[in-house]
Design an enzyme around this catalytic site. Structure first.
Site, PDB file in Angstrom:
ATOM      1  N   HIS A  18       3.698  -0.521   1.288  1.00  0.00           N
ATOM      2  CA  HIS A  18       4.872  -1.305   1.724  1.00  0.00           C
ATOM      3  C   HIS A  18       5.621  -1.848   0.506  1.00  0.00           C
ATOM      4  O   HIS A  18       6.847  -1.778   0.425  1.00  0.00           O
ATOM      5  CB  HIS A  18       4.441  -2.531   2.550  1.00  0.00           C
ATOM      6  N   LYS A  42       0.063  -4.391  19.472  1.00  0.00           N
ATOM      7  CA  LYS A  42      -1.306  -4.418  18.960  1.00  0.00           C
ATOM      8  C   LYS A  42      -1.682  -5.868  18.643  1.00  0.00           C
ATOM      9  O   LYS A  42      -0.828  -6.658  18.288  1.00  0.00           O
ATOM     10  CB  LYS A  42      -1.408  -3.563  17.686  1.00  0.00           C
ATOM     11  N   ARG A  91       5.445   8.371   5.422  1.00  0.00           N
ATOM     12  CA  ARG A  91       4.251   8.825   4.715  1.00  0.00           C
ATOM     13  C   ARG A  91       3.975  10.305   4.936  1.00  0.00           C
ATOM     14  O   ARG A  91       3.639  11.016   4.017  1.00  0.00           O
ATOM     15  CB  ARG A  91       3.018   8.045   5.196  1.00  0.00           C
ATOM     16  N   SER A 129      -1.986  -0.239   6.949  1.00  0.00           N
ATOM     17  CA  SER A 129      -2.629  -1.538   7.162  1.00  0.00           C
ATOM     18  C   SER A 129      -3.938  -1.355   7.936  1.00  0.00           C
ATOM     19  O   SER A 129      -4.919  -2.048   7.670  1.00  0.00           O
ATOM     20  CB  SER A 129      -1.704  -2.472   7.952  1.00  0.00           C
TER      21      SER A 129
HETATM   22  P1  ADP Z   1       5.324  -0.708  12.104  1.00  0.00           P
HETATM   23  O1  ADP Z   1       4.357  -1.293  13.077  1.00  0.00           O
HETATM   24  O2  ADP Z   1       6.754  -1.082  12.381  1.00  0.00           O
HETATM   25  O3  ADP Z   1       5.155   0.769  11.840  1.00  0.00           O
HETATM   26  P2  ADP Z   1       4.099  -1.122   9.524  1.00  0.00           P
HETATM   27  O4  ADP Z   1       3.789  -2.421   8.879  1.00  0.00           O
HETATM   28  O5  ADP Z   1       2.950  -0.251   9.902  1.00  0.00           O
HETATM   29  O6  ADP Z   1       5.003  -1.481  10.759  1.00  0.00           O
HETATM   30  O7  ADP Z   1       5.077  -0.279   8.590  1.00  0.00           O
HETATM   31  C1  ADP Z   1       6.340  -0.756   8.232  1.00  0.00           C
HETATM   32  C2  ADP Z   1       7.084   0.333   7.464  1.00  0.00           C
HETATM   33  O8  ADP Z   1       6.404   0.617   6.247  1.00  0.00           O
HETATM   34  C3  ADP Z   1       7.147   1.677   8.218  1.00  0.00           C
HETATM   35  O9  ADP Z   1       8.402   2.284   7.936  1.00  0.00           O
HETATM   36  C4  ADP Z   1       6.031   2.470   7.624  1.00  0.00           C
HETATM   37  O10 ADP Z   1       6.262   3.872   7.719  1.00  0.00           O
HETATM   38  C5  ADP Z   1       6.118   1.994   6.162  1.00  0.00           C
HETATM   39  N1  ADP Z   1       4.850   2.177   5.476  1.00  0.00           N
HETATM   40  C6  ADP Z   1       3.622   1.743   5.821  1.00  0.00           C
HETATM   41  N2  ADP Z   1       2.688   2.126   4.929  1.00  0.00           N
HETATM   42  C7  ADP Z   1       3.343   2.852   3.985  1.00  0.00           C
HETATM   43  C8  ADP Z   1       2.939   3.570   2.798  1.00  0.00           C
HETATM   44  N3  ADP Z   1       1.662   3.632   2.426  1.00  0.00           N
HETATM   45  N4  ADP Z   1       3.910   4.206   2.078  1.00  0.00           N
HETATM   46  C9  ADP Z   1       5.191   4.160   2.486  1.00  0.00           C
HETATM   47  N5  ADP Z   1       5.639   3.526   3.585  1.00  0.00           N
HETATM   48  C10 ADP Z   1       4.729   2.883   4.324  1.00  0.00           C
END
Ligand code: ADP
Length: 159
Positions: A18, A42, A91, A129
């Site tokens: 992130h 979730k 990703r 996460s």
């Molecule tokens: P959501 O529940 O909205 O998917 P996340 O916290 O899982 O929220 O992810 C928020 C954003 O960050 C999303 O666009 C996700 O694809 C991106 N993201 C999460 N992990 C990574 C990573 N390792 N590399 C690049 N982008 C990421």
């Protein structure tokens, strides 16, 4: 006119994946609002306020980043701050279908808002996460994958 982006997500908790997207986005936009979306279905490990605080600490060296919490639609928040773009990370192909769906819906809800995708840095392509929480639960070493404050917070959740 200032170019403002909103970077919405669950951030439960924020990872270096992130952070990489936020940092790169902050070089393209004048201001990036990282917004913890508080309506995730979730059940989160961290409260929205805890997640916000972890992001504030982890981004404290980036001057044009603000961190907030929102319950409701991303487009509503984007309108409120006059954002021109939603910033998201990609990703793998597996992210694509979900991202395409929300992007299309957001376009229906607010035609003036563009979604901008950044490809993950290769070293974080497997990082989420959820996997961080799974590994932390069993005491695995996550030093290079999460900010130090998140590591501390995870340790105190799981002891
Ligand atoms: P959501 O529940 O909205 O998917 P996340 O916290 O899982 O929220 O992810 C928020 C954003 O960050 C999303 O666009 C996700 O694809 C991106 N993201 C999460 N992990 C990574 C990573 N390792 N590399 C690049 N982008 C990421």
């Amino acid at each position: 006119m200032k170019r403002i982006a909103i970077c919405p997500g669950s951030f439960d908790p924020i990872t270096n994946g992130h952070l990489d997207i936020i940092r790169r986005g902050s070089k393209i936009f004048d201001m990036v609002y990282v917004v913890v979306m508080n309506n995730a279905v979730k059940s989160p490990l961290f409260t929205a306020e805890e997640r916000q605080q972890l992001i504030i600490e982890a981004t404290s060296d980036i001057p044009n980043v603000k961190v907030d919490v929102h319950s409701g639609l991303t487009v509503e928040y984007a309108r409120m701050i006059n954002a021109c773009a939603i910033l998201r990370g990609l990703r793998a192909v597996s992210d694509f279908e979900y991202e395409m769906q929300i992007t299309s819906m957001n376009k229906v809800l607010e035609d003036n808002l563009e979604t901008v995708f950044m490809m993950t840095n290769n070293q974080y392509s497997f990082l989420s996460s959820s996997i961080v929480k799974d590994v932390a639960k069993y005491g695995g070493d996550l030093t290079d994958l999460i900010p130090p404050n998140v590591r501390k917070a995870l340790i105190s959740k799981f002891i």
